[in-house]
Scaffold this active site. Sequence first.
Site, PDB file in Angstrom:
ATOM      1  N   GLU A 169       0.825  -1.206   0.000  1.00  0.00           N
ATOM      2  CA  GLU A 169       0.000   0.000   0.000  1.00  0.00           C
ATOM      3  C   GLU A 169       0.858   1.254   0.000  1.00  0.00           C
ATOM      4  O   GLU A 169       0.532   2.250  -0.650  1.00  0.00           O
ATOM      5  CB  GLU A 169      -0.934  -0.033   1.217  1.00  0.00           C
ATOM      6  N   ASP A 218      -4.465  -5.432  10.904  1.00  0.00           N
ATOM      7  CA  ASP A 218      -5.467  -4.768  11.738  1.00  0.00           C
ATOM      8  C   ASP A 218      -5.095  -4.863  13.212  1.00  0.00           C
ATOM      9  O   ASP A 218      -5.248  -3.898  13.970  1.00  0.00           O
ATOM     10  CB  ASP A 218      -6.843  -5.398  11.497  1.00  0.00           C
TER      11      ASP A 218
END
Length: 495
Positions: A323, A477
Amino acid sequence: MWRKAVVAALLALAIGFFYHGSLDLPEQILGYIGLPNSQTSSQSVNSLEQVISAAWEALITLPTRQWSRVAVGVNACVDVVVSGVGLLQALAVDPGAGQDHEVLHSKEDLKEAFIHFMGRGAAAERFFSDKEAFQRIARAAAEYPSAKLYVGGNAALIAQKLATYPDLMVLLCGPVGPKLHEMLDEQIVVPVGSLQETDEFHLILEYKAGEQWGSTQAPQANRFIFSHDVSNGAMRSLETFIASLEEFQPDLVVLSGLHMMEGQGRQLWEERLKEAVLAISDIRKDIPIHLELASMTDKDYMNSIMQEQFMPIVSSIGLNEQELLFLSQAGRGPHAELDTWKGIPDVGRVSDILLWILEQYGRSDPSSEADLTRIHFHTLAYHILATVDGYWGNQVAAVMAGAQVAGSQACGLRSIDVSKVELKAPLEFHSSHVEPREQLTLNPVEPVTVWRRRNVTFHFSPVLVCKKPLRTVGLGDAISAQGIVYSEFKTQQPF
């Protein structure tokens, strides 16, 4: 070479202590250099992994001022986790050449995309456009002998991690069906407007390090995720989420799910991004917002996220190496010429891109109106927390806490077992790839390396990588959630 230098330095420290008549050296230092202390006569030399793990136990502390109420949204689903190679074989597809697809339309597209990322050991997530074909694949996955169901979706996974802290009240907004509601921690509050009659299912195709299919071999364990998820894809829970904040009164907002809109088509995501920016702009300015990014492939979509001023209105972002590089490629930032990372991402290049994001879209300039002041970067071997000076506290503990949970959760454990992990982080690296750069080293006794570039401070922590990971889904996460729990947001302005 490096290990010898560390031992020499620690030995010199030991001699100094002996010279002054003191034997009260820290136990982890004595163990590392093989000197006995009053508690043990063992001459065995502790591994770097043991020293780092012991340092984490001693140094990770919660901040003075902690969060009490956190609101999380807006993507949630049920994950169906299966062996990727096993499922594809059950679907009667043969191995072949890999090829990435921005959107999947068929089993053949799925096979090619899976092989493409499996060969790189990289995580990825894609939208499957054909509803009926997806349902057939989903049924096959659910019936696969070793298939398992888990809480899924970045928001729900972050909420689950936050709910492990008993003094923290957590609100979750997202499309929550009956199965997901049943699996959520009872401490999590779900608004009535988020409940729906059916669950959204995501298929997680996992592969192990060294696993082979045809001519493709995975260099490391990872997963490929795909779904036909319209509720999360259109971020339908966003307005419910924003409306719930007034009553819930959080002191932190965590937002995720932007990547789900990518496969819905340009017309939808252009409109929804504008609506999302307007909605999020209504959140009180004194409440920090953390944005968790995920895998994307459309550079126009990523540019829209930046151009619609989404990035500057959040306080913090979390992202991995893919990302980070994609964001730089989309915005023509540093090292955008790289197609992909080769092996462990170069620390100097990562540092360059993080600095560029904070200067381009953040508040590194005190006169800027942007809110972005923190980036939590995570890759397999190491993590970096980059913060604009004056806005965040306890970041040394925060980056260690994120690294610690990466190793323990991947092994399915509550704490690090040093026999099951290994150090893969570089022991020497540079603060930049392009500027006049500083050579830095990793000290296992104090395993966070800190450096500054202008008014941005970087905190580097190694990860003790699980040798045989049991589950890779949700690690990013958990890392971001843990990092944010151990972070303290400073409301006063920097000088």
